[in-house]
Design a protein around this motif. Sequence first.
Motif, PDB file in Angstrom:
ATOM      1  N   PRO A  96     -68.581  57.769 -18.758  1.00 55.06           N
ATOM      2  CA  PRO A  96     -69.552  57.416 -17.705  1.00 55.06           C
ATOM      3  C   PRO A  96     -69.664  55.906 -17.491  1.00 55.06           C
ATOM      4  N   ALA A  97     -69.449  55.120 -18.551  1.00 53.91           N
ATOM      5  CA  ALA A  97     -69.571  53.655 -18.418  1.00 53.91           C
ATOM      6  C   ALA A  97     -68.503  53.089 -17.491  1.00 53.91           C
ATOM      7  N   PHE A  98     -67.356  53.768 -17.406  1.00 54.18           N
ATOM      8  CA  PHE A  98     -66.271  53.246 -16.577  1.00 54.18           C
ATOM      9  C   PHE A  98     -66.705  53.184 -15.102  1.00 54.18           C
ATOM     10  N   ARG A  99     -67.209  54.325 -14.614  1.00 56.23           N
ATOM     11  CA  ARG A  99     -67.557  54.364 -13.191  1.00 56.23           C
ATOM     12  C   ARG A  99     -68.699  53.400 -12.884  1.00 56.23           C
ATOM     13  N   GLU A 100     -69.631  53.347 -13.809  1.00 57.19           N
ATOM     14  CA  GLU A 100     -70.806  52.502 -13.627  1.00 57.19           C
ATOM     15  C   GLU A 100     -70.434  51.019 -13.556  1.00 57.19           C
ATOM     16  N   ARG A 101     -69.436  50.616 -14.339  1.00 60.87           N
ATOM     17  CA  ARG A 101     -69.174  49.170 -14.467  1.00 60.87           C
ATOM     18  C   ARG A 101     -67.776  48.786 -13.989  1.00 60.87           C
ATOM     19  N   THR A 102     -67.229  49.524 -13.034  1.00 61.44           N
ATOM     20  CA  THR A 102     -65.922  49.162 -12.467  1.00 61.44           C
ATOM     21  C   THR A 102     -66.081  48.804 -10.989  1.00 61.44           C
ATOM     22  N   ARG A 103     -65.586  47.616 -10.639  1.00 57.27           N
ATOM     23  CA  ARG A 103     -65.632  47.195  -9.229  1.00 57.27           C
ATOM     24  C   ARG A 103     -64.237  46.947  -8.666  1.00 57.27           C
ATOM     25  N   HIS A 104     -63.297  46.664  -9.566  1.00 55.50           N
ATOM     26  CA  HIS A 104     -61.986  46.213  -9.105  1.00 55.50           C
ATOM     27  C   HIS A 104     -60.874  47.195  -9.460  1.00 55.50           C
ATOM     28  N   LEU A 105     -59.964  47.362  -8.516  1.00 60.02           N
ATOM     29  CA  LEU A 105     -58.771  48.180  -8.726  1.00 60.02           C
ATOM     30  C   LEU A 105     -57.551  47.341  -8.359  1.00 60.02           C
ATOM     31  N   GLY A 106     -56.589  47.277  -9.260  1.00 59.63           N
ATOM     32  CA  GLY A 106     -55.334  46.584  -8.968  1.00 59.63           C
ATOM     33  C   GLY A 106     -54.225  47.611  -8.813  1.00 59.63           C
ATOM     34  N   ILE A 107     -53.338  47.383  -7.854  1.00 56.32           N
ATOM     35  CA  ILE A 107     -52.198  48.279  -7.650  1.00 56.32           C
ATOM     36  C   ILE A 107     -50.919  47.451  -7.729  1.00 56.32           C
ATOM     37  N   ALA A 108     -49.977  47.910  -8.542  1.00 53.97           N
ATOM     38  CA  ALA A 108     -48.695  47.224  -8.685  1.00 53.97           C
ATOM     39  C   ALA A 108     -47.598  48.123  -8.127  1.00 53.97           C
ATOM     40  N   VAL A 109     -46.783  47.561  -7.263  1.00 53.03           N
ATOM     41  CA  VAL A 109     -45.714  48.347  -6.632  1.00 53.03           C
ATOM     42  C   VAL A 109     -44.487  47.460  -6.484  1.00 53.03           C
ATOM     43  N   SER A 110     -43.302  48.046  -6.679  1.00 58.97           N
ATOM     44  CA  SER A 110     -42.111  47.208  -6.554  1.00 58.97           C
ATOM     45  C   SER A 110     -41.832  46.960  -5.075  1.00 58.97           C
ATOM     46  N   GLY A 111     -41.170  45.861  -4.802  1.00 58.81           N
ATOM     47  CA  GLY A 111     -40.827  45.549  -3.417  1.00 58.81           C
ATOM     48  C   GLY A 111     -41.503  44.282  -2.936  1.00 58.81           C
ATOM     49  N   ASP A 112     -41.559  44.138  -1.642  1.00 59.05           N
ATOM     50  CA  ASP A 112     -42.081  42.930  -1.009  1.00 59.05           C
ATOM     51  C   ASP A 112     -43.543  43.180  -0.635  1.00 59.05           C
ATOM     52  N   VAL A 113     -44.439  42.513  -1.371  1.00 60.32           N
ATOM     53  CA  VAL A 113     -45.875  42.761  -1.194  1.00 60.32           C
ATOM     54  C   VAL A 113     -46.560  41.486  -0.701  1.00 60.32           C
ATOM     55  N   ASP A 114     -47.362  41.620   0.343  1.00 70.77           N
ATOM     56  CA  ASP A 114     -48.168  40.504   0.828  1.00 70.77           C
ATOM     57  C   ASP A 114     -49.555  40.659   0.206  1.00 70.77           C
ATOM     58  N   ARG A 115     -49.750  39.990  -0.923  1.00 71.21           N
ATOM     59  CA  ARG A 115     -50.998  40.169  -1.674  1.00 71.21           C
ATOM     60  C   ARG A 115     -52.212  39.734  -0.855  1.00 71.21           C
ATOM     61  N   ALA A 116     -52.095  38.599  -0.173  1.00 71.43           N
ATOM     62  CA  ALA A 116     -53.243  38.081   0.570  1.00 71.43           C
ATOM     63  C   ALA A 116     -53.679  39.050   1.662  1.00 71.43           C
ATOM     64  N   ALA A 117     -52.714  39.714   2.290  1.00 68.21           N
ATOM     65  CA  ALA A 117     -53.036  40.643   3.380  1.00 68.21           C
ATOM     66  C   ALA A 117     -53.223  42.069   2.864  1.00 68.21           C
ATOM     67  N   GLY A 118     -52.942  42.298   1.577  1.00 70.77           N
ATOM     68  CA  GLY A 118     -53.102  43.641   1.009  1.00 70.77           C
ATOM     69  C   GLY A 118     -52.094  44.641   1.537  1.00 70.77           C
ATOM     70  N   ARG A 119     -50.930  44.158   1.969  1.00 70.71           N
ATOM     71  CA  ARG A 119     -49.944  45.045   2.601  1.00 70.71           C
ATOM     72  C   ARG A 119     -48.652  45.120   1.791  1.00 70.71           C
ATOM     73  N   VAL A 120     -48.064  46.312   1.776  1.00 73.25           N
ATOM     74  CA  VAL A 120     -46.733  46.491   1.198  1.00 73.25           C
ATOM     75  C   VAL A 120     -45.750  46.376   2.366  1.00 73.25           C
ATOM     76  N   ARG A 121     -45.022  45.258   2.406  1.00 73.05           N
ATOM     77  CA  ARG A 121     -44.126  45.040   3.548  1.00 73.05           C
ATOM     78  C   ARG A 121     -42.858  45.872   3.430  1.00 73.05           C
ATOM     79  N   TYR A 122     -42.387  46.038   2.168  1.00 73.64           N
ATOM     80  CA  TYR A 122     -41.160  46.796   1.959  1.00 73.64           C
ATOM     81  C   TYR A 122     -41.196  47.373   0.557  1.00 73.64           C
ATOM     82  N   SER A 123     -40.846  48.643   0.440  1.00 70.33           N
ATOM     83  CA  SER A 123     -40.749  49.259  -0.882  1.00 70.33           C
ATOM     84  C   SER A 123     -39.641  50.290  -0.829  1.00 70.33           C
ATOM     85  N   VAL A 124     -39.172  50.688  -2.040  1.00 77.44           N
ATOM     86  CA  VAL A 124     -38.106  51.697  -2.060  1.00 77.44           C
ATOM     87  C   VAL A 124     -38.631  53.073  -1.656  1.00 77.44           C
ATOM     88  N   LEU A 125     -39.943  53.261  -1.635  1.00 74.81           N
ATOM     89  CA  LEU A 125     -40.482  54.562  -1.241  1.00 74.81           C
ATOM     90  C   LEU A 125     -40.192  54.805   0.237  1.00 74.81           C
TER      91      LEU A 125
END
Length: 386
Positions: free
Chosen positions: A139-168
């Motif tokens: 229960p403490a996890f949901r209560e005290r979590t605000r941030h989620l990070g996602i890691a994906v291979s390929g060309d990622v524009d972190r500032a814009a939050g966009r995956v420009r190119y991936s093998v998927l």
Amino acid sequence: MFPNHAQPLVTAPAETAILALLLTEGPLSRVELARRTGLSSTAITKSARPLIDDGYLHELPPERTAPGAGRPVNPLAVTVEREFFVGVKISADALFATVCDLRAGMRATAGRDLGEDRSPEAVCALLCELVDVVLDADPAFRERTRHLGIAVSGDVDRAAGRVRYSVLPGWRDVPLAAMVARATGLSVTVENDVKALTVAEHWFGEGIGTEYFALVTIGAGIGSGLVVNGQLIAGAYGVAGEMGHISIDPAGPVCHCGQTGCVEAIASSDAIRDTVRAATGKKDLDFDDVVQLARSGDPAARDAFARAGRAIGTGIATLVNLLGPERVVVTGEGLDTYDLFGVHIKDAYAAHCFKAAAKCPLTLRPLPWEEWARGAAVLGIQALFP
Ligand SMILES: [Zn+2]
């Protein structure tokens, strides 16, 4: 970060310096913090106060530094359970998720195979399910979590939050951060997976305390993440560190990127397999067959690994000559076959490093998939800073 642009926890330079040091190297006394940051003890005490009041830091019981050394000191430490962070690694066929505490300790993990439908919408739905699974572990996890990070291979524009190119398949310019933020209500950071792993290793692994640091991954792809002046560098176009696409042999094979003789075109697991297929005329060999052939002494297979090792060693030496890192961590599933090309990597590295650059040690670090999800969670810890 999306969509709520959560305010960083610390904004003043002194608070930032104290929290960063305590996260990576704490607990430390105020005297030690003052020495390390160059701040006065008064500034340390003043800046630590709001972080103590918010529950991010606490004082440990007093300890005497030495017999008769005067007033005992109360070291400051991070309260690791004050906040939790979710990290998700998206690979070509599966998702891995973890919940980490403030010092990147993994508290829960879960994984899911991707189904037939690997469209952004389907993967996003599965990812949100998996985030629920790990957050429900306590229960403490949901209560005290605000941030989620996602890691994906390929060309990622972190500032814009966009995956420009991936093998998927079908993943072109996907606004992944906004999609996941909408579905989970968390503040989301998306980053290239090798860069995320580099940050995690710099803050909480082999790179702690280094100003110049590099991480190299070998296996299905060859990549690297670079830290200069203590900061991960993305470069002006977001693709700094593409060690796999350093061209080392103008007469070498054509790479999937369109260039000729890239390290990846010679040393990726697919490239090694293709070399052995061509040399033996056996078109149905897979990578595991090639590994078995090499281990049983087949000359063509052994040559292919030797050539791959030389390409990787030359690529790492190029990176070391340009940046001068204190240390290079080598990781990735390619370490499973290190017995077949390790000596060639080391020989080529030593042969191509310029003078003192060769002092930089290569550290082998096998990291299971969960560690990549941990790297993604560290993106959330980073978001506490401006
Ligand atoms: Zn290439």
